[in-house]
Design a protein around this motif. Sequence first.
Motif, mmCIF file in Angstrom:
data_model
loop_
_atom_site.group_PDB
_atom_site.id
_atom_site.type_symbol
_atom_site.label_atom_id
_atom_site.label_comp_id
_atom_site.label_asym_id
_atom_site.label_seq_id
_atom_site.Cartn_x
_atom_site.Cartn_y
_atom_site.Cartn_z
ATOM 1 N N ILE A 231 16.376 -10.252 6.629
ATOM 2 C CA ILE A 231 15.135 -9.473 4.964
ATOM 3 C C ILE A 231 15.561 -10.290 4.199
ATOM 4 C CG2 ILE A 231 14.686 -7.960 3.783
ATOM 5 C CD1 ILE A 231 14.376 -6.222 5.744
ATOM 6 N N TYR A 232 17.400 -10.820 3.875
ATOM 7 C CA TYR A 232 17.824 -11.698 2.422
ATOM 8 C C TYR A 232 17.907 -13.142 2.913
ATOM 9 C CZ TYR A 232 21.683 -13.421 -0.538
ATOM 10 O OH TYR A 232 21.396 -14.268 -1.181
ATOM 11 N N GLY A 233 17.516 -13.388 4.554
ATOM 12 C CA GLY A 233 17.700 -14.976 4.343
ATOM 13 C C GLY A 233 16.092 -15.562 4.086
ATOM 14 N N TYR A 234 15.154 -15.097 4.766
ATOM 15 C CA TYR A 234 13.289 -14.434 4.660
ATOM 16 C C TYR A 234 13.484 -14.784 2.251
ATOM 17 C CZ TYR A 234 11.715 -14.054 9.507
ATOM 18 O OH TYR A 234 11.586 -14.165 10.533
ATOM 19 N N THR A 235 13.928 -14.027 2.274
ATOM 20 C CA THR A 235 13.061 -13.501 0.854
ATOM 21 C C THR A 235 13.988 -14.769 -0.116
ATOM 22 O OG1 THR A 235 13.478 -11.400 0.838
ATOM 23 C CG2 THR A 235 13.791 -11.893 -1.345
ATOM 24 N N THR A 236 15.230 -14.690 0.052
ATOM 25 C CA THR A 236 16.167 -16.353 -0.596
ATOM 26 C C THR A 236 15.527 -17.959 -0.193
ATOM 27 O OG1 THR A 236 17.866 -16.308 0.872
ATOM 28 C CG2 THR A 236 18.058 -15.490 -1.387
ATOM 29 N N ALA A 237 15.297 -18.392 1.312
ATOM 30 C CA ALA A 237 14.773 -19.300 1.676
ATOM 31 C C ALA A 237 13.189 -19.243 1.104
ATOM 32 C CB ALA A 237 14.953 -19.640 3.088
ATOM 33 N N ILE A 238 12.358 -18.117 0.948
ATOM 34 C CA ILE A 238 10.838 -18.363 0.158
ATOM 35 C C ILE A 238 11.167 -18.874 -0.427
ATOM 36 C CG2 ILE A 238 8.755 -17.298 -0.048
ATOM 37 C CD1 ILE A 238 8.978 -15.860 2.786
ATOM 38 N N ILE A 239 11.672 -17.463 -1.746
ATOM 39 C CA ILE A 239 11.680 -17.818 -3.258
ATOM 40 C C ILE A 239 11.632 -19.693 -3.243
ATOM 41 C CG2 ILE A 239 12.972 -17.421 -5.345
ATOM 42 C CD1 ILE A 239 13.339 -14.015 -4.192
ATOM 43 N N PHE A 240 12.751 -20.040 -3.119
ATOM 44 C CA PHE A 240 13.509 -21.300 -2.869
ATOM 45 C C PHE A 240 12.574 -22.418 -2.716
ATOM 46 C CE2 PHE A 240 15.128 -25.289 -1.499
ATOM 47 C CZ PHE A 240 16.295 -25.892 -2.403
ATOM 48 N N SER A 241 11.530 -22.382 -2.215
ATOM 49 C CA SER A 241 10.829 -23.169 -1.800
ATOM 50 C C SER A 241 10.092 -23.087 -2.538
ATOM 51 C CB SER A 241 10.645 -22.556 0.079
ATOM 52 O OG SER A 241 11.684 -22.879 0.834
ATOM 53 N N VAL A 242 9.542 -21.905 -2.843
ATOM 54 C CA VAL A 242 8.568 -21.825 -3.526
ATOM 55 C C VAL A 242 8.696 -23.045 -4.853
ATOM 56 C CG1 VAL A 242 6.400 -20.366 -5.099
ATOM 57 C CG2 VAL A 242 7.106 -20.055 -2.983
ATOM 58 N N LEU A 243 9.342 -22.762 -5.494
ATOM 59 C CA LEU A 243 10.429 -23.652 -6.800
ATOM 60 C C LEU A 243 10.803 -25.217 -6.281
ATOM 61 C CD1 LEU A 243 12.737 -20.350 -7.783
ATOM 62 C CD2 LEU A 243 10.808 -20.509 -8.857
ATOM 63 N N TYR A 244 10.852 -25.187 -5.772
ATOM 64 C CA TYR A 244 10.969 -26.454 -5.291
ATOM 65 C C TYR A 244 9.921 -27.213 -4.945
ATOM 66 C CZ TYR A 244 12.003 -30.948 -3.204
ATOM 67 O OH TYR A 244 12.648 -32.254 -2.563
#
Length: 440
Positions: A109-122
């Motif tokens: 869950i943590y991996g999904y959350t942080t990876a999605i947030i990073f990806s949208v910001l990137y």
Amino acid sequence: MGYKAGKREIMCYGIGDFACNGCFTIVSSFLMYFYTDVVKMDLGRVGAIILVSRMADALSCLGMGGLIDRTDTKWGRVRPYLAGVIIPLCLSMIALFYMPDLTERGKAIYGYTTAIIFSVLYSGLSVSYSTMMTCMTKDSKERLGFNLTKNISANLGAFFVTSMTLFLVGKIGQGNAGKGFVGTMCVYGVLYTGIIFVTFWNTKERVEISQKRYSLGESLGVALKNRHWILLCVIEFFMLVGMTMRSQGTIYYAKYCLGQEKLGSVLLSISSFLAVPMMLVVTYLAKKIGKKKCLGYGNLLLFIGLIGMWVAKRNIAMLMPFHVLASIGSGIASGMVFVMIAEVVDYSEYQTGKRPQGFLTSAVSLMMKSGVACAGFLAAQILKWGGYAAGNVQSPQASKAIGINYIWLPAIIAVLSIAATGMYTLDEEYPKVAEKLQNL
């Protein structure tokens, strides 16, 4: 159109890709390795996290493109997003490489959350930065200058990341790789924030754009009439699948197939380092033979180099020259991408009188990032099929899977890219496009 960009502006624009491509290289080269060999996550979950997060990045491109097309500020259409997104992006990058002590489900869950947030910001950073060139000048020669400094900086950024990351992880972590990755991301975050603000303050958008705002349907209609744009989307999808498969597979190939983990950083660094002088060569070649031939010949050299590496196997003395050849080919093939994007945007204006540049640029980015997403998911599934076990001596099947990821799929994709490039004809048509737009 009488304005000529100064060297300071060209350099300050170009340096921005040190940060943009640095962020991309960190994730494409080390995130999968971090999940599998540091966090010890299940390969199925790793593949799913990479796929979902990178598709979020890809889909965010369209929203970002539409937002750019509807933005009008005293700083321009795209520059405000560079300044607005870089700090939260760097914070999310730190969070991405930090894994708290959680259950396996909690880690997922943590991996999904942080990876999605990073990806949208990137996505916010990369689409804004990529669109800038179309907003700064319509002059083809000036674009080559902007593109040259951009590509040199991008490859220096990649070289810095590939050569320094594992070194910094070891120095900062002192045996604790998790701590080392977090500290390394903090160093990168401070550096990248400073660089993007240099780009923001020292560039100017000066291409006058119609105040008309295009709906999604209008923008899509303009795009689908442009066969060159469609082909460029296909070519970039193929190339990013192959590039990402190679990049994220390098550490695995060096560690488990060549038996020298530290060689992974050397191989990655050689690719990035060689790409810097190749930018000078590519600019010259583009003027002499055209961008289309640069793409085709580059992918041909990449294919030959990859096959040579397969033949060399563990013979490092034989393998290295072929790796250099593959890296040169990749550098040539990727060197003209953003000039070509700017030209297909021009073609749409020539063809329809409409210039939804944010949508057109972001849709190409969507295809590129979809390629990255597919590569991450596919690589994890192939490793799972091979029975990959982190940190252990790999079975013949697992070694075969690593070889497929690093050599065979990129080689096949290089051939597909050559075939698609053969149908691209804008190089021949562009002089009359530029002449008409200059007279508008």
